[in-house]
Design a protein around this motif. Structure first.
Motif, short mmCIF file in Angstrom:
data_model
loop_
_atom_site.label_atom_id
_atom_site.label_comp_id
_atom_site.label_asym_id
_atom_site.label_seq_id
_atom_site.Cartn_x
_atom_site.Cartn_y
_atom_site.Cartn_z
N LEU A 228 0.83 -1.20 0.00
CA LEU A 228 0.00 0.00 0.00
C LEU A 228 0.86 1.26 0.00
N GLU A 229 2.00 1.21 0.71
CA GLU A 229 2.90 2.35 0.75
C GLU A 229 3.54 2.60 -0.62
N VAL A 230 3.98 1.54 -1.30
CA VAL A 230 4.55 1.69 -2.63
C VAL A 230 3.49 2.18 -3.61
N ASN A 231 2.28 1.65 -3.49
CA ASN A 231 1.18 2.10 -4.35
C ASN A 231 0.95 3.60 -4.18
N ARG A 232 0.98 4.05 -2.93
CA ARG A 232 0.83 5.49 -2.66
C ARG A 232 1.93 6.29 -3.32
N LYS A 233 3.17 5.80 -3.20
CA LYS A 233 4.31 6.53 -3.73
C LYS A 233 4.22 6.66 -5.25
N VAL A 234 3.83 5.60 -5.93
CA VAL A 234 3.72 5.65 -7.39
C VAL A 234 2.55 6.52 -7.83
N PHE A 288 -4.99 7.57 -3.03
CA PHE A 288 -4.04 6.45 -2.98
C PHE A 288 -4.74 5.11 -3.16
N THR A 289 -5.68 5.09 -4.11
CA THR A 289 -6.39 3.86 -4.43
C THR A 289 -6.16 3.51 -5.90
N SER A 290 -5.84 2.25 -6.16
CA SER A 290 -5.76 1.77 -7.54
C SER A 290 -6.77 0.66 -7.73
N VAL A 291 -7.52 0.75 -8.83
CA VAL A 291 -8.56 -0.23 -9.15
C VAL A 291 -8.23 -0.81 -10.52
N GLU A 292 -8.00 -2.11 -10.57
CA GLU A 292 -7.65 -2.72 -11.85
C GLU A 292 -8.88 -2.83 -12.76
N GLY A 293 -8.65 -3.40 -13.93
CA GLY A 293 -9.71 -3.49 -14.93
C GLY A 293 -10.79 -4.49 -14.58
N GLY A 294 -11.98 -4.27 -15.15
CA GLY A 294 -13.08 -5.21 -15.00
C GLY A 294 -13.71 -5.25 -13.63
N CYS A 295 -13.48 -4.22 -12.81
CA CYS A 295 -14.06 -4.19 -11.46
C CYS A 295 -15.41 -3.46 -11.46
N ARG A 296 -16.14 -3.64 -10.38
CA ARG A 296 -17.41 -2.93 -10.19
C ARG A 296 -17.46 -2.41 -8.75
N ILE A 297 -17.61 -1.09 -8.63
CA ILE A 297 -17.75 -0.47 -7.31
C ILE A 297 -19.06 0.29 -7.33
N ASP A 298 -19.99 -0.14 -6.50
CA ASP A 298 -21.36 0.38 -6.56
C ASP A 298 -21.82 0.75 -5.14
N SER A 305 -6.29 1.90 -0.93
CA SER A 305 -6.43 0.46 -1.12
C SER A 305 -6.02 0.07 -2.53
N ILE A 306 -5.80 -1.23 -2.72
CA ILE A 306 -5.53 -1.82 -4.02
C ILE A 306 -6.62 -2.83 -4.31
N VAL A 307 -7.29 -2.66 -5.44
CA VAL A 307 -8.38 -3.55 -5.84
C VAL A 307 -7.94 -4.26 -7.12
N LEU A 308 -7.86 -5.58 -7.07
CA LEU A 308 -7.36 -6.35 -8.20
C LEU A 308 -8.47 -6.68 -9.19
N ARG A 317 -20.12 0.62 3.22
CA ARG A 317 -20.07 1.98 3.73
C ARG A 317 -18.66 2.56 3.67
N ARG A 318 -17.64 1.76 4.04
CA ARG A 318 -16.28 2.30 4.04
C ARG A 318 -15.26 1.16 4.05
N ILE A 319 -14.29 1.23 3.15
CA ILE A 319 -13.17 0.29 3.13
C ILE A 319 -11.90 1.11 3.07
N GLU A 320 -10.94 0.79 3.93
CA GLU A 320 -9.66 1.51 3.95
C GLU A 320 -8.51 0.53 4.13
N ARG A 321 -7.30 0.92 3.65
CA ARG A 321 -6.06 0.18 3.87
C ARG A 321 -6.22 -1.31 3.56
#
Length: 354
Positions: A228-234, A288-298, A305-308, A317-321
């Motif tokens: 998560l820290e590296v994801n934030r940095k990039v 600092f969130t990355s969401v990969e392809g083909g996802c659904r957030i509703d 966070s990182i979502v594969l 309601r809430r998702i973190e870290r």
């Protein structure tokens, strides 16, 4: 000069993600960690690369191919068991031949690469050249001890009482002199052939071992917090770009929406990257969130966070870290009646908030 990329580890600290995926292929800003390393190798002017693989060999081969996409010529070398970094060099002996080589740990991340260090190594050709970084937890790494002139005089692997705070980062450069040392190494107390023991062997043999401090950012992406820290940095370096469809929504700051993605009645506060064919509807995605392809957030909120690929998050309601795996489905639990079940002795007094 060749490169040897070690990508055979099991990634136990990233489980359960690594039960079904190679740790080197977990994405940072929607690109596998391993790819950043291969790009750095190409930028350093190295073309021939041997990748040491283990149980995830097929997945890594499918992702990297022959290396031409990176401007590299890749050869795969199978390691039947993770028996230490020096063991990776041992099984690559025939491939490396009498060439100098850079050894790169496939789950490490270095901002800015190592092209300047490679050029320095080519000019001076010490038996080994190490990259060092200061750390507050040297017990978790190989540790170097320097003399007053800055030369490496000693190394220890994960010492209980470190002699310095200088950790070995995941890039090492060697001449063929190291092979003779490794051929005679004995396993450590951990049952592994340690690269620190090999480098110490070079020092004891009177060979020159140079070092250089990393001036940029380095991280061993061995656990979720580090990922998560590296994801934030990039993501902080992200250039905003909208190639998708955004309707009745607000994009704030560094936000990238890939082609084919749809954002509807949502608010995204960057830095954030949304992958192709992902749908974000009635939701909030925070920094600092990355969401990969083909996802659904509703109808959900997610941040840091990182979502594969292919994950679905609905009504949360809430998702973190968090690190959310591929094809995961997250939905609210069904409401259940609230009741108290009591087993009380005689003369008990119980106060229950209603």
């Amino acid at each position: 000069m060749k490169a040897l990329v070690l990508a055979g580890g099991s990634g136990s600290r990233l489980r359960p993600i690594t039960h079904t995926s190679a740790k080197q292929l977990v994405p940072v800003a929607n690109k596998p960690v391993l790819f950043y390393g291969l790009e750095s190798i190409a930028e350093a002017g190295v073309r021939e690369v041997g990748i040491v693989t283990g149980s995830t060999a097929v997945e890594i081969k499918n992702a990297v191919g022959d290396g031409s996409g990176f401007g590299l010529d890749v050869t795969y070398l199978r390691q039947e068991a993770p028996l230490g970094l020096a063991h990776g060099v041992l099984i690559a002996r025939e491939y490396l031949g009498d060439d100098d080589f850079v050894m790169y740990l496939g789950d490490n991340f270095i901002v800015g690469g190592f092209a300047e260090l490679a050029a320095r190594f080519r000019r001076h050709r010490p038996a080994a050249q190490l990259m060092l970084t200061r750390t507050s937890t040297p017990q978790a790494f190989g540790v170097a001890e320097l003399d007053s002139a800055g030369q490496v005089v000693g190394l220890e692997e994960k010492p209980v009482r470190p002699k310095s705070d200088l950790a070995l980062a995941g890039v090492y450069m060697f001449t063929p002199a190291v092979h003779g040392i490794i051929e005679n190494l004995k396993p450590s107390g951990r049952g592994e052939l340690e690269i620190t023991d090999a480098i110490q062997g070079l020092i004891d043999a009177g060979e020159r071992v140079d070092s250089a401090m990393i001036t940029g950012y380095w991280k061993d992406t061995g656990n979720v917090d580090d990922m998560l820290e590296v994801n934030r940095k990039v993501l902080e370096t992200l250039e905003p770009r909208n190639s998708g469809t955004v309707t009745d929504s607000e994009l704030v700051g560094r936000v990238t929406v890939a082609e084919g993605a749809r954002v509807v009645r949502s608010r995204i506060v960057g830095p954030v990257i949304v992958g192709p064919d992902t749908v974000v509807r009635d939701s909030y995605i925070g920094p600092f969130t990355s969401v990969e392809g083909g996802c659904r957030i509703d109808a959900s909120e997610i941040e840091y966070s990182i979502v594969l690929r292919g994950a679905s998050i609905q009504g949360m309601r809430r998702i973190e870290r968090s690190l959310i795996g591929r094809e995961t489905q997250i939905v609210p639990a069904s409401p259940t009646p609230r009741a108290h079940r009591l087993v009380l002795g005689d003369h008990s007094q119980v106060r229950i908030s209603t």
